[in-house]
Design a protein around this motif. Structure first.
Motif, PDB file in Angstrom:
ATOM      1  N   ASP A 127      -3.456   5.058  -8.251  1.00 19.26           N
ATOM      2  CA  ASP A 127      -3.339   5.227  -6.800  1.00 19.26           C
ATOM      3  C   ASP A 127      -4.658   5.621  -6.142  1.00 19.26           C
ATOM      4  O   ASP A 127      -4.673   6.188  -5.048  1.00 19.26           O
ATOM      5  CB  ASP A 127      -2.260   6.259  -6.468  1.00 19.26           C
ATOM      6  N   ASP A 128      -5.779   5.308  -6.801  1.00 18.22           N
ATOM      7  CA  ASP A 128      -7.076   5.595  -6.181  1.00 18.22           C
ATOM      8  C   ASP A 128      -7.351   4.535  -5.121  1.00 18.22           C
ATOM      9  O   ASP A 128      -7.567   3.357  -5.437  1.00 18.22           O
ATOM     10  CB  ASP A 128      -8.184   5.598  -7.232  1.00 18.22           C
ATOM     11  N   ALA A 129      -7.377   4.955  -3.874  1.00 14.50           N
ATOM     12  CA  ALA A 129      -7.458   4.014  -2.754  1.00 14.50           C
ATOM     13  C   ALA A 129      -8.749   3.200  -2.777  1.00 14.50           C
ATOM     14  O   ALA A 129      -8.736   1.985  -2.520  1.00 14.50           O
ATOM     15  CB  ALA A 129      -7.324   4.775  -1.434  1.00 14.50           C
ATOM     16  N   TYR A 180      -2.938  -0.210  -2.090  1.00 16.78           N
ATOM     17  CA  TYR A 180      -3.889   0.572  -1.288  1.00 16.78           C
ATOM     18  C   TYR A 180      -3.183   1.236  -0.108  1.00 16.78           C
ATOM     19  O   TYR A 180      -3.362   2.430   0.144  1.00 16.78           O
ATOM     20  CB  TYR A 180      -5.006  -0.354  -0.799  1.00 16.78           C
ATOM     21  N   VAL A 181      -2.390   0.474   0.602  1.00 20.41           N
ATOM     22  CA  VAL A 181      -1.650   1.025   1.744  1.00 20.41           C
ATOM     23  C   VAL A 181      -0.681   2.105   1.273  1.00 20.41           C
ATOM     24  O   VAL A 181      -0.578   3.181   1.876  1.00 20.41           O
ATOM     25  CB  VAL A 181      -0.910  -0.091   2.500  1.00 20.41           C
ATOM     26  N   LYS A 182       0.014   1.827   0.172  1.00 24.74           N
ATOM     27  CA  LYS A 182       0.964   2.802  -0.380  1.00 24.74           C
ATOM     28  C   LYS A 182       0.255   4.094  -0.792  1.00 24.74           C
ATOM     29  O   LYS A 182       0.820   5.187  -0.691  1.00 24.74           O
ATOM     30  CB  LYS A 182       1.692   2.195  -1.582  1.00 24.74           C
ATOM     31  N   ALA A 183      -0.988   3.976  -1.232  1.00 25.29           N
ATOM     32  CA  ALA A 183      -1.758   5.149  -1.672  1.00 25.29           C
ATOM     33  C   ALA A 183      -2.345   5.934  -0.501  1.00 25.29           C
ATOM     34  O   ALA A 183      -3.024   6.934  -0.701  1.00 25.29           O
ATOM     35  CB  ALA A 183      -2.873   4.716  -2.614  1.00 25.29           C
ATOM     36  N   GLY A 184      -2.083   5.455   0.722  1.00 27.96           N
ATOM     37  CA  GLY A 184      -2.575   6.178   1.895  1.00 27.96           C
ATOM     38  C   GLY A 184      -3.910   5.692   2.405  1.00 27.96           C
ATOM     39  O   GLY A 184      -4.575   6.394   3.186  1.00 27.96           O
ATOM     40  N   GLY A 185      -4.332   4.502   1.987  1.00 31.64           N
ATOM     41  CA  GLY A 185      -5.607   3.947   2.451  1.00 31.64           C
ATOM     42  C   GLY A 185      -5.628   3.821   3.967  1.00 31.64           C
ATOM     43  O   GLY A 185      -4.625   3.433   4.580  1.00 31.64           O
ATOM     44  N   SER A 186      -6.764   4.127   4.558  1.00 28.70           N
ATOM     45  CA  SER A 186      -6.828   4.251   6.015  1.00 28.70           C
ATOM     46  C   SER A 186      -7.478   3.075   6.744  1.00 28.70           C
ATOM     47  O   SER A 186      -7.645   3.111   7.957  1.00 28.70           O
ATOM     48  CB  SER A 186      -7.587   5.528   6.386  1.00 28.70           C
TER      49      SER A 186
END
Length: 217
Positions: free
Chosen positions: A163-165, A191-197
Motif C-alpha cells: 500500500d505504498d502510494a 494507489y487511490v485505495k492507499a490514499g494517494g492524493s
C-alpha cells in the motif's frame, strides 16, 4: 528534552543553553539545540548547531550531527553540501543500508541517476528487504530509461509494502507507458485505495477502463 517534545521551544532552548554553559565540550545539548531548530523548520539554525557539534574535539564523526546537518542542507536545497555529509556518514557506517539509501536519495534529488542507481544497488546488497532502496532504485532506473529493471525493482518494493502510494503511482505510470493497461489500472486503483492524493488519477482510471472495454468489443 521533555520541553522540546511538548513543543515549548523557547523554554527548551533556555535549558539546553544552560547545559552548554555547564559543559561546553559535551555534544548532546548542542545537538538538541539543532533539534529545536529543526522542529521549527529553521534549517539554517539547525545547521549552525550541528556544525558546532562537529567542531568539538573528537566529534567530527558524530553520526547524529552529520545526518541532521545533511537533512537540513537538503531542506535548504543545498544538495551537494548534503551529499558531502552523507558520504562522511557512509564512511563511518559502511554497512548501514539505511544510510546508503539516504545517499541514494540525495543523488536522486540532484538527478544524478546513474550514480544513484549504483548507490541504491549497494543499499540493496546490504539489505535485500530495504523497500526504500528498492523504490528509489526503481525510480532511478525509470529516469535512466531502464524500464524493465525499474519495474522489477518497484515490484519488489511493492511486495514488501503493497500500500505504498509512491510505489503504486510510479508502477501505474510505467505500465501505462508500456501500454499494459490491466497492470496500470490495478496499480492506479491500489494507489487511490492507499490514499494517494494525485487528483488526476481517478479520471485516468476511467479513461483506462474505457480503453480496456473498447478493446474487448
Amino acid at each position: 528534552v521533555v520541553l522540546l517534545k511538548q513543543k515549548k521551544f523557547q523554554e527548551a532552548i533556555v535549558q539546553f543553553k544552560r547545559a552548554t554553559d555547564l559543559d561546553p565540550a559535551a555534544p548532546e545539548a548542542y545537538a538538541n539545540l539543532g533539534a529545536v531548530a529543526d522542529e521549527q523548520a529553521d534549517w539554517n539554525e539547525g545547521v549552525k548547531w550541528y556544525l558546532k557539534v562537529l567542531s568539538l574535539k573528537g566529534q567530527d564523526k558524530n553520526v547524529r550531527a552529520l545526518l541532521n546537518c545533511a537533512f537540513d542542507y537538503e531542506a535548504l536545497g543545498t544538495y551537494k553540501k548534503a551529499e558531502d555529509f552523507l558520504e562522511k556518514v557512509r564512511a563511518v557506517r559502511p554497512d548501514d543500508s539505511e544510510v546508503v539509501t539516504f545517499l541514494g536519495d540525495n543523488l536522486s534529488f540532484q538527478k544524478k541517476w546513474k550514480a544513484a542507481i549504483k548507490v541504491y544497488l549497494d543499499a540493496v546488497r546490504l539489505d535485500e528487504k530495504n523497500r526504500f532502496a528498492l523504490r528509489g532504485l526503481g525510480i532511478a532506473y525509470s529516469q535512466d530509461d531502464q524500464l524493465e529493471k525499474a519495474l522489477e525493482s518497484l515490484e519488489k518494493a511493492k511486495a514488501l509494502k503493497p500500500d505504498d502510494a509512491t510505489t503504486l503511482l510510479v508502477l501505474g505510470d510505467l505500465y501505462l507507458s508500456k501500454e499494459d493497461l490491466e497492470k496500470a489500472l490495478a496499480n492506479y486503483e491500489a494507489y487511490v485505495k492507499a490514499g494517494g492524493s494525485n487528483g488526476d488519477i481517478p479520471a485516468l482510471i476511467e479513461q483506462i477502463k474505457a480503453q480496456i472495454d473498447s478493446k474487448k468489443k
